[in-house]
Design a protein around this motif. Structure first.
Motif, PDB file in Angstrom:
ATOM      1  N   ARG A   1      24.589  14.800  19.783  1.00  0.00           N
ATOM      2  CA  ARG A   1      23.795  15.608  18.569  1.00  0.00           C
ATOM      3  C   ARG A   1      24.876  15.638  17.931  1.00  0.00           C
ATOM      4  N   VAL A   2      26.582  15.953  17.969  1.00  0.00           N
ATOM      5  CA  VAL A   2      27.132  16.460  16.963  1.00  0.00           C
ATOM      6  C   VAL A   2      27.431  14.746  16.225  1.00  0.00           C
ATOM      7  N   LEU A   3      27.180  13.971  16.688  1.00  0.00           N
ATOM      8  CA  LEU A   3      27.801  12.625  16.561  1.00  0.00           C
ATOM      9  C   LEU A   3      26.625  11.859  14.920  1.00  0.00           C
ATOM     10  N   VAL A   4      25.026  12.268  16.033  1.00  0.00           N
ATOM     11  CA  VAL A   4      24.302  12.007  14.701  1.00  0.00           C
ATOM     12  C   VAL A   4      24.191  13.497  13.231  1.00  0.00           C
ATOM     13  N   GLU A   5      24.983  14.163  13.194  1.00  0.00           N
ATOM     14  CA  GLU A   5      25.191  15.166  12.727  1.00  0.00           C
ATOM     15  C   GLU A   5      26.205  14.362  11.155  1.00  0.00           C
ATOM     16  N   GLU A   6      26.837  13.974  12.535  1.00  0.00           N
ATOM     17  CA  GLU A   6      28.478  13.894  11.624  1.00  0.00           C
ATOM     18  C   GLU A   6      28.226  12.929  10.663  1.00  0.00           C
ATOM     19  N   ILE A   7      27.474  11.552  11.114  1.00  0.00           N
ATOM     20  CA  ILE A   7      27.215  11.105  10.497  1.00  0.00           C
ATOM     21  C   ILE A   7      25.561  11.032   9.118  1.00  0.00           C
ATOM     22  N   GLU A   8      25.178  12.010  10.034  1.00  0.00           N
ATOM     23  CA  GLU A   8      24.439  12.049   8.106  1.00  0.00           C
ATOM     24  C   GLU A   8      24.713  13.001   7.572  1.00  0.00           C
ATOM     25  N   MET A   9      26.171  13.758   7.383  1.00  0.00           N
ATOM     26  CA  MET A   9      27.605  14.439   6.771  1.00  0.00           C
ATOM     27  C   MET A   9      28.050  13.438   6.235  1.00  0.00           C
ATOM     28  N   LEU A  10      28.291  12.517   6.293  1.00  0.00           N
ATOM     29  CA  LEU A  10      29.071  11.254   5.710  1.00  0.00           C
ATOM     30  C   LEU A  10      28.036  10.714   4.768  1.00  0.00           C
ATOM     31  N   LYS A  11      26.694  10.590   4.984  1.00  0.00           N
ATOM     32  CA  LYS A  11      26.018  10.114   3.825  1.00  0.00           C
ATOM     33  C   LYS A  11      25.476  10.823   3.435  1.00  0.00           C
ATOM     34  N   GLY A  12      25.604  12.155   3.555  1.00  0.00           N
ATOM     35  CA  GLY A  12      24.982  13.105   2.515  1.00  0.00           C
ATOM     36  C   GLY A  12      26.172  12.754   1.278  1.00  0.00           C
ATOM     37  N   ASN A  13      27.542  12.476   1.833  1.00  0.00           N
ATOM     38  CA  ASN A  13      28.966  12.051   1.099  1.00  0.00           C
ATOM     39  C   ASN A  13      28.525  11.229   0.461  1.00  0.00           C
ATOM     40  N   GLY A  14      27.626  10.156   0.455  1.00  0.00           N
ATOM     41  CA  GLY A  14      27.641   8.769   0.093  1.00  0.00           C
ATOM     42  C   GLY A  14      28.718   8.264   0.592  1.00  0.00           C
ATOM     43  N   ILE A  15      28.524   8.555   2.456  1.00  0.00           N
ATOM     44  CA  ILE A  15      29.525   7.441   2.633  1.00  0.00           C
ATOM     45  C   ILE A  15      28.873   6.976   3.918  1.00  0.00           C
ATOM     46  N   GLU A  16      28.606   5.359   4.003  1.00  0.00           N
ATOM     47  CA  GLU A  16      27.954   4.966   5.112  1.00  0.00           C
ATOM     48  C   GLU A  16      28.913   4.709   5.951  1.00  0.00           C
TER      49      GLU A  16
END
Ligand code: GDP
Ligand code: IMO
Ligand code: MG
Length: 415
Positions: free
Chosen positions: A76-91
């Motif tokens: 769950r935390v990993l998914v959130e972190e990936i989404e946080m990065l994507k939200g900041n334009g980082i894939e």
């Protein structure tokens, strides 16, 4: 073409995130090898603050990032972190080990319940389920990232048969169907990142630069730290071999990250803790509140007995000193050079916490300085700050490679 390690030498929160980000520009790949989302690594770029719990801090330099087999992963935390990065334009160019054990909701519940039972002797964990997850790994009752995408439900049900006996004793009820539903949703999102990181890392380590980002700190190490007031993994350099599948021969440099004073969050002995005004001053000026739990960190002077022990076991080659600016403006600054115990001087860090609790620090006192904050050149540091740094480096017999004078990437002096 090298493996370089970044390891915290105190009780965590030394500034590993900042130092990892700083070095990552000259690396191809950054790897977490132990711990889980108990870690909170902060990187400040301009006005933006990023907090990482699982993804290596090198991600902001657009490097390949790897979560090794020794990490325990809360999906769950990993998914959130990936989404946080994507939200900041980082894939994120991320790979997660199929061998990494998964943190389950029941690990988190057990973490909380065990702490409650320990009452005033509690460890003060981050309550992220770290200890119970590593316990299951060692007991061979764990479920790994590879299982998440391969018969997860069957494997979980098999494990639950054993675990439910324990849950009954604790009064825990697990809704297996709901757990499976939630975790299969994470599996869908994470599937493309899961792979064999061991073959991957060994395929690049001779040709590319790989940085290993330690989490927690040496004094929280399950073997070397202030047991049982430790975490449940090996933040020490040896953790890289077991937690990333890398031979010790491939680690060419070990950089120890040292805060210019000492902090600790959670319980356990800390000989140089300052419970009065100085401690408050350091906490406030250093903004010493946990990145993961928001708890106030205990603060005190730098401890050379503990640091010599950390440097010895890890074979530290160079030191990165962080938060020097927090000491700006103090009239005097102390350095612990030994412990007084039972009327004698101790130079070794004791294995017994009962002894450590009774150790009184022996201090060398230094004159303070006005300002190091945001300085970018060694020449611009006040002479007393240079004396302080020289003393630490000489005592540890290890050169300083980085002096950090602020939280931003550019507040860094490279020697
Ligand atoms: P980590 O867990 O070792 O990565 O450290 P944390 O990120 O938990 O805690 C370190 C804190 O100090 C973070 O808030 C950083 O932004 C901040 N920090 C890092 N280096 C410096 C520094 O040189 N000066 C100051 N004032 N803050 C720093
Ligand atoms: P980073 O990587 C500081 C501490 C907890 C507690 C003990 C055990 O940000 O430096 P756990 O949840 O691991 O079972 O808690 O370890 N602790 C940390 N303290 N920084 C950390 O990580 C920590 N990770 C765990 O506060 O005392
Ligand atoms: Mg931290």
């Amino acid at each position: 073409m090298a493996g370089v390690a970044i390891i915290g030498l105190q009780w965590g929160d030394e500034g590993k995130g900042k130092i990892t980000d700083f070095f990552s520009s000259s690396f191809d790949c950054v790897v977490r090898y132990q711990g889980g989302d108990n870690a909170g690594h902060t990187v400040v770029i301009g006005n933006k603050k990023y907090k990482f719990h699982l993804i290596p801090s090198g991600v902001l330099q657009n490097k390949k990032v790897v979560i090794g087999n020794g990490v325990v992963v809360n999906p769950r935390v990993l998914v959130e972190e990936i989404e946080m990065l994507k939200g900041n334009g980082i894939e994120p160019d991320l790979m997660v080990s199929d061998r990494a054990n998964i943190i389950m909701p029941y690990h988190i519940m057990l973490d909380g319940l065990e702490e409650e039972l320990l009452a005033e002797k509690k460890i003060g964990t981050t309550k992220r389920g770290i200890g119970p997850c590593y316990s299951d790994k060692i007991a061979r009752h764990g479920i790994r990232m590879g299982d998440l995408i391969n018969d997860f439900d069957k494997k979980l049900k098999r494990i639950l048969k054993i675990k439910e006996k324990l849950f009954d004793a604790y009064g825990i009820k697990i809704d297996a169907e709901k757990l499976i539903e939630d975790y299969l949703k994470y599996a869908k999102k994470l599937e493309k990142y899961i792979g064999d990181t061991i073959y991957y890392l060994n395929s690049i380590i001779d040709d590319k630069n790989v940085l290993f980002e330690g989490a927690q700190g040496f004094l929280l190490d399950i073997d070397y730290g202030t047991y049982p007031y430790t975490t449940s993994s090996n933040p020490c350099v040896g953790g890289i071999c077991t937690g990333a599948g890398i031979s010790p021969k491939k680690i060419e440099k070990i950089i120890g990250v040292v805060k210019a004073y000492t902090t600790r969050v959670g319980k356990g002995p800390m000989p140089t803790e300052e419970k009065g005004q100085i401690g408050e001053y350091l906490a406030e000026k250093g903004k010493e509140f946990g990145t993961t739990t928001g708890r106030k960190r205990r603060c005190g002077w730098i401890d050379l007995v503990a640091l010599k022990y950390a440097c010895m076991v890890n074979g530290v080659d160079e030191i990165a000193i962080t938060k020097l600016d927090v000491l700006d403006g103090l009239e005097e600054i102390k350095v612990c050079i030994g412990y007084e115990y039972d009327g004698k001087e101790l130079k070794k860090f004791p294995s017994s916490i009962e002894i450590l609790e009774q150790c009184k620090p022996i201090y060398e006192t230094f004159k303070g300085w006005e300002k190091t904050r945001n300085k970018k050149n060694y020449e611009d540091l006040p002479v007393n700050a240079k004396r302080y740094l020289d003393y630490i480096s000489n005592e540890l017999k290890i050169p300083i490679c980085i002096i950090s004078t602020g939280e931003r990437r550019e507040d860094t002096i490279q020697l």
